[in-house]
Design an enzyme around this catalytic site. Structure first.
Site, PDB file in Angstrom:
ATOM      1  N   THR A  20       0.682  -1.183  -0.175  1.00 41.63           N
ATOM      2  CA  THR A  20      -0.033   0.016  -0.077  1.00 41.63           C
ATOM      3  C   THR A  20       0.938   1.285   0.048  1.00 41.63           C
ATOM      4  OG1 THR A  20      -1.847  -1.304   1.132  1.00 41.63           O
ATOM      5  CG2 THR A  20      -1.987   1.276   1.139  1.00 41.63           C
ATOM      6  N   ASP A  21       1.766   1.253   0.853  1.00 46.21           N
ATOM      7  CA  ASP A  21       2.855   2.360   0.642  1.00 46.21           C
ATOM      8  C   ASP A  21       3.498   2.519  -0.716  1.00 46.21           C
ATOM      9  OD1 ASP A  21       3.035   3.955   3.206  1.00 46.21           O
ATOM     10  OD2 ASP A  21       3.977   2.104   4.322  1.00 46.21           O
ATOM     11  N   ILE A  22       3.944   1.262  -1.054  1.00 49.04           N
ATOM     12  CA  ILE A  22       4.644   1.487  -2.302  1.00 49.04           C
ATOM     13  C   ILE A  22       3.695   1.910  -3.630  1.00 49.04           C
ATOM     14  CG2 ILE A  22       5.702  -0.089  -4.154  1.00 49.04           C
ATOM     15  CD1 ILE A  22       7.393   0.556  -1.859  1.00 49.04           C
TER      16      ILE A  22
ATOM     17  N   GLY B  65       3.259   5.668  -2.937  1.00 44.72           N
ATOM     18  CA  GLY B  65       4.583   6.556  -3.555  1.00 44.72           C
ATOM     19  C   GLY B  65       4.478   6.782  -5.026  1.00 44.72           C
TER      20      GLY B  65
END
Length: 314
Positions: free
Chosen positions: A173-175, A178
């Protein structure tokens, strides 16, 4: 391609640093602003560490290194007047792009919000990354990948079919957040080429997580006869066979092979390689739709064959 672009990075942890690292990889000059003596939280996320691992002040986590290449780092205390003035000058006189992921309202209180900076630097592209977006009931809440993965569906469809929910092996989810932030920044920069004016880009873990559900979300929203999404282990809801199969054991380690037959021709070829070419001519397995319907009878046949050879033999 981004040589000459100047990025001021106030972000920490993963989504923001991933975004600015991608910009740096493409040639942008990235300056990362960190807290004095402490730095980005991920500097201490370990083991594993590199450097002088016996000295806490000289060792650095491999996690931090994985998302902060192609950057210069500067320690500035933005809570002090002198530090804040340095950041304001960098934002208005040096930066083309500003990226931040502070709690909502923090940058505005410091006088470093988009509206304030754009008055002095109208061409600035300003990207804010948050947990839950700029407004709504959760706007003021901090967000972590694992929290949004649990709240918005990803963990509910990840893991063994009869097991508990599981998190993905990396912070996907972070990747994704970003990466979408980088896309939004590049789109804003492209628009600036035509208009001469920058803009604000808002990206959140919540929205990125929901967008990342792709076919699962589409099925739930658009199909009246679709069952609730579930966990499938390594298998696929809509494609069969598309999963890991255990092979003949060779030594103490259980070995698996991953199979992805994404169309009928590939299934025909798979059947031939496995030495059971007639399987692809079976009326129950002629099309992917039929294979999905009859997965409970097909999969045991394939499992039995894969167990006859080791992974290397296959």
């Amino acid at each position: 391609p981004l040589q000459g672009l100047r990025v001021l990075d106030f972000s920490r942890v993963l989504a923001g640093p991933w975004c600015t690292m991608l910009l740096g990889d493409a040639g942008a000059s990235v300056v990362k602003v960190e807290r004095p003596l402490v730095g980005d939280d991920t500097r201490k996320w370990g083991p594993p560490f590199v450097g002088d691992t016996d000295n806490s002040n000289r060792k650095l986590s491999t996690y931090f290194l994985s998302i902060n290449r192609n950057k210069k780092s500067v320690a500035i205390d933005i809570k002090r007047k002198a530090g804040l003035e340095i950041c304001r000058k960098l934002s208005t006189e040096w930066a083309d792009v500003v990226v931040e992921n502070f709690k909502r309202g923090t940058m505005e209180k410091l006088g470093l919000g988009y509206d304030e900076l754009a008055k002095q630097n109208p061409g600035i592209v300003y990207c804010s990354i948050s947990g839950f977006g700029p407004d709504g009931p959760l706007a003021q809440q901090p967000g972590y990948d694992v929290i949004c993965s649990g709240m918005y569906g990803l963990m509910s469809i990840t893991g063994d079919e009869d097991g508990p929910p599981a998190k993905v092996g990396v912070a996907s989810t972070d990747i994704l957040t970003g990466t979408l932030a980088q896309s939004g920044i590049l789109s804003a920069l492209y628009a600036r080429e035509r208009t001469g004016v920058g803009q604000k880009v808002d990206v959140s873990l919540m929205e990125s997580q929901l967008a990342g559900l792709v076919n699962i979300a589409s099925s739930s929203l658009n199909s009246t006869d679709s069952p609730p999404p579930k966990r499938w282990g390594t298998a696929h809801e809509s494609i069969v066979p598309y999963q890991a199969f255990q092979c003949k054991q060779n030594g103490p380690e259980i070995q698996y092979i991953m199979v992805g037959a994404g169309n009928d021709v590939q299934f025909h070829n798979l059947s031939s390689v496995l030495g059971i070419p007639d399987l692809s001519q079976d009326q129950r397995y002629l099309t992917n739709e039929m294979r999905v319907k009859h997965r409970k009878s097909l999969l045991p046949l394939l499992e039995k064959v894969f167990l006859t050879k080791t992974r290397d033999e296959w």
